[in-house]
Design a protein around this motif. Structure first.
Motif, PDB file in Angstrom:
ATOM      1  N   ILE A  95      62.178  26.912 -13.695  1.00 10.47           N
ATOM      2  CA  ILE A  95      60.871  26.632 -14.295  1.00 10.47           C
ATOM      3  C   ILE A  95      59.856  26.311 -13.198  1.00 10.47           C
ATOM      4  O   ILE A  95      58.717  26.800 -13.221  1.00 10.47           O
ATOM      5  CB  ILE A  95      60.975  25.497 -15.331  1.00 10.47           C
ATOM      6  CG1 ILE A  95      61.789  25.974 -16.536  1.00 10.47           C
ATOM      7  CG2 ILE A  95      59.594  25.015 -15.759  1.00 10.47           C
ATOM      8  CD1 ILE A  95      62.192  24.863 -17.493  1.00 10.47           C
ATOM      9  N   GLU A  96      60.259  25.487 -12.233  1.00 10.32           N
ATOM     10  CA  GLU A  96      59.362  25.150 -11.119  1.00 10.32           C
ATOM     11  C   GLU A  96      58.986  26.398 -10.319  1.00 10.32           C
ATOM     12  O   GLU A  96      57.835  26.559  -9.910  1.00 10.32           O
ATOM     13  CB  GLU A  96      60.015  24.109 -10.199  1.00 10.32           C
ATOM     14  CG  GLU A  96      60.110  22.729 -10.802  1.00 10.32           C
ATOM     15  CD  GLU A  96      58.761  22.065 -11.010  1.00 10.32           C
ATOM     16  OE1 GLU A  96      57.825  22.304 -10.208  1.00 10.32           O
ATOM     17  OE2 GLU A  96      58.636  21.314 -11.992  1.00 10.32           O
ATOM     18  N   TYR A  97      59.955  27.277 -10.099  1.00  9.44           N
ATOM     19  CA  TYR A  97      59.686  28.517  -9.373  1.00  9.44           C
ATOM     20  C   TYR A  97      58.667  29.367 -10.139  1.00  9.44           C
ATOM     21  O   TYR A  97      57.700  29.863  -9.551  1.00  9.44           O
ATOM     22  CB  TYR A  97      60.979  29.305  -9.158  1.00  9.44           C
ATOM     23  CG  TYR A  97      60.748  30.640  -8.499  1.00  9.44           C
ATOM     24  CD1 TYR A  97      60.525  30.720  -7.132  1.00  9.44           C
ATOM     25  CD2 TYR A  97      60.722  31.811  -9.239  1.00  9.44           C
ATOM     26  CE1 TYR A  97      60.290  31.945  -6.510  1.00  9.44           C
ATOM     27  CE2 TYR A  97      60.486  33.039  -8.643  1.00  9.44           C
ATOM     28  CZ  TYR A  97      60.277  33.103  -7.280  1.00  9.44           C
ATOM     29  OH  TYR A  97      60.031  34.304  -6.684  1.00  9.44           O
ATOM     30  N   ALA A  98      58.869  29.520 -11.444  1.00 13.34           N
ATOM     31  CA  ALA A  98      57.930  30.308 -12.257  1.00 13.34           C
ATOM     32  C   ALA A  98      56.542  29.672 -12.240  1.00 13.34           C
ATOM     33  O   ALA A  98      55.525  30.381 -12.171  1.00 13.34           O
ATOM     34  CB  ALA A  98      58.449  30.434 -13.688  1.00 13.34           C
ATOM     35  N   LYS A  99      56.484  28.350 -12.283  1.00 17.45           N
ATOM     36  CA  LYS A  99      55.201  27.648 -12.226  1.00 17.45           C
ATOM     37  C   LYS A  99      54.510  27.918 -10.889  1.00 17.45           C
ATOM     38  O   LYS A  99      53.299  28.167 -10.847  1.00 17.45           O
ATOM     39  CB  LYS A  99      55.418  26.145 -12.426  1.00 17.45           C
ATOM     40  CG  LYS A  99      54.135  25.337 -12.452  1.00 17.45           C
ATOM     41  CD  LYS A  99      54.419  23.868 -12.639  1.00 17.45           C
ATOM     42  CE  LYS A  99      54.776  23.264 -11.312  1.00 17.45           C
ATOM     43  NZ  LYS A  99      54.966  21.824 -11.320  1.00 17.45           N
ATOM     44  N   ASN A 100      55.269  27.899  -9.791  1.00 14.94           N
ATOM     45  CA  ASN A 100      54.694  28.169  -8.475  1.00 14.94           C
ATOM     46  C   ASN A 100      54.214  29.607  -8.341  1.00 14.94           C
ATOM     47  O   ASN A 100      53.197  29.869  -7.697  1.00 14.94           O
ATOM     48  CB  ASN A 100      55.692  27.827  -7.366  1.00 14.94           C
ATOM     49  CG  ASN A 100      55.887  26.339  -7.217  1.00 14.94           C
ATOM     50  OD1 ASN A 100      55.028  25.549  -7.582  1.00 14.94           O
ATOM     51  ND2 ASN A 100      57.033  25.936  -6.715  1.00 14.94           N
ATOM     52  N   VAL A 101      54.941  30.549  -8.951  1.00 13.28           N
ATOM     53  CA  VAL A 101      54.496  31.954  -8.942  1.00 13.28           C
ATOM     54  C   VAL A 101      53.167  32.070  -9.675  1.00 13.28           C
ATOM     55  O   VAL A 101      52.235  32.721  -9.184  1.00 13.28           O
ATOM     56  CB  VAL A 101      55.567  32.878  -9.565  1.00 13.28           C
ATOM     57  CG1 VAL A 101      55.006  34.261  -9.840  1.00 13.28           C
ATOM     58  CG2 VAL A 101      56.783  32.974  -8.652  1.00 13.28           C
ATOM     59  N   ALA A 102      53.064  31.440 -10.842  1.00 13.73           N
ATOM     60  CA  ALA A 102      51.814  31.478 -11.605  1.00 13.73           C
ATOM     61  C   ALA A 102      50.681  30.820 -10.818  1.00 13.73           C
ATOM     62  O   ALA A 102      49.553  31.331 -10.793  1.00 13.73           O
ATOM     63  CB  ALA A 102      51.998  30.794 -12.956  1.00 13.73           C
ATOM     64  N   LYS A 103      50.972  29.700 -10.160  1.00 14.93           N
ATOM     65  CA  LYS A 103      49.946  29.013  -9.366  1.00 14.93           C
ATOM     66  C   LYS A 103      49.492  29.892  -8.201  1.00 14.93           C
ATOM     67  O   LYS A 103      48.300  30.003  -7.933  1.00 14.93           O
ATOM     68  CB  LYS A 103      50.474  27.678  -8.850  1.00 14.93           C
ATOM     69  CG  LYS A 103      49.423  26.871  -8.096  1.00 14.93           C
ATOM     70  CD  LYS A 103      49.975  25.566  -7.603  1.00 14.93           C
ATOM     71  CE  LYS A 103      48.987  24.724  -6.852  1.00 14.93           C
ATOM     72  NZ  LYS A 103      48.000  25.381  -6.044  1.00 14.93           N
ATOM     73  N   THR A 104      50.446  30.532  -7.537  1.00 14.35           N
ATOM     74  CA  THR A 104      50.097  31.424  -6.419  1.00 14.35           C
ATOM     75  C   THR A 104      49.219  32.571  -6.914  1.00 14.35           C
ATOM     76  O   THR A 104      48.229  32.931  -6.277  1.00 14.35           O
ATOM     77  CB  THR A 104      51.373  31.976  -5.756  1.00 14.35           C
ATOM     78  OG1 THR A 104      52.124  30.872  -5.252  1.00 14.35           O
ATOM     79  CG2 THR A 104      51.050  32.926  -4.619  1.00 14.35           C
ATOM     80  N   TRP A 105      49.585  33.143  -8.058  1.00 16.91           N
ATOM     81  CA  TRP A 105      48.780  34.221  -8.637  1.00 16.91           C
ATOM     82  C   TRP A 105      47.365  33.710  -8.921  1.00 16.91           C
ATOM     83  O   TRP A 105      46.384  34.359  -8.573  1.00 16.91           O
ATOM     84  CB  TRP A 105      49.430  34.754  -9.916  1.00 16.91           C
ATOM     85  CG  TRP A 105      48.560  35.742 -10.609  1.00 16.91           C
ATOM     86  CD1 TRP A 105      47.686  35.491 -11.625  1.00 16.91           C
ATOM     87  CD2 TRP A 105      48.420  37.134 -10.305  1.00 16.91           C
ATOM     88  NE1 TRP A 105      47.030  36.629 -11.981  1.00 16.91           N
ATOM     89  CE2 TRP A 105      47.464  37.664 -11.189  1.00 16.91           C
ATOM     90  CE3 TRP A 105      49.021  37.972  -9.377  1.00 16.91           C
ATOM     91  CZ2 TRP A 105      47.090  39.001 -11.167  1.00 16.91           C
ATOM     92  CZ3 TRP A 105      48.653  39.302  -9.366  1.00 16.91           C
ATOM     93  CH2 TRP A 105      47.699  39.798 -10.247  1.00 16.91           C
TER      94      TRP A 105
END
Length: 132
Positions: A95-105
């Motif tokens: 979940i944290e990884y997916a959140k970081n991907v969304a934040k990076t995007w």
């Protein structure tokens, strides 16, 4: 329709879409939380009920667990708890990884738009009819 009115239709559609989404998301989140809670309660109830039944059987039958059987059950309980802990950590890290991907995007969205704009203008200039 002028070019400005043509682009306004996109803004109106996007505004309506995201207004509806922002209204729906909290309800969806609450519903998912409630579902998770009910699943947990059902699972807990099933385990507690079966444990009660096993306890009743043992006391009614006079059967006694051998020490080795108790040791095996304790080990199984400990290993189950360790496995659950690993699964929880794995889930949280995903979940944290997916959140970081969304934040990076989100942090780089303007750069993507600018890159796409340059590509669009390049292709438009390549395929546009040149008028004299």
């Amino acid at each position: 329709m002028s070019k400005n009115q043509d682009s306004n239709i996109f803004e109106e559609i996007n505004k309506k879409y995201f207004t509806e989404l922002e209204h729906a998301v909290p309800h969806i989140q609450q519903t998912l939380f409630d579902l998770q809670n009910e699943c947990y309660k059902s699972w807990r109830h099933a385990v507690d009920s079966n444990t009660s039944l096993y306890t009743e059987f043992l006391s009614s039958s006079g059967y006694k667990f051998p020490k080795k059987a108790k040791d095996i059950l304790n080990t199984m309980g400990e290993e189950t708890t360790k496995y659950r802990t690993v699964c929880d950590k794995f889930t949280i890290s995903n979940i944290e990884y997916a959140k970081n991907v969304a934040k990076t995007w989100n942090d780089n969205a303007d750069a993507f738009v600018e890159l796409n704009r340059k590509i669009m203008h390049y292709w438009m200039s390549t395929f546009s009819l040149k008028r004299n």
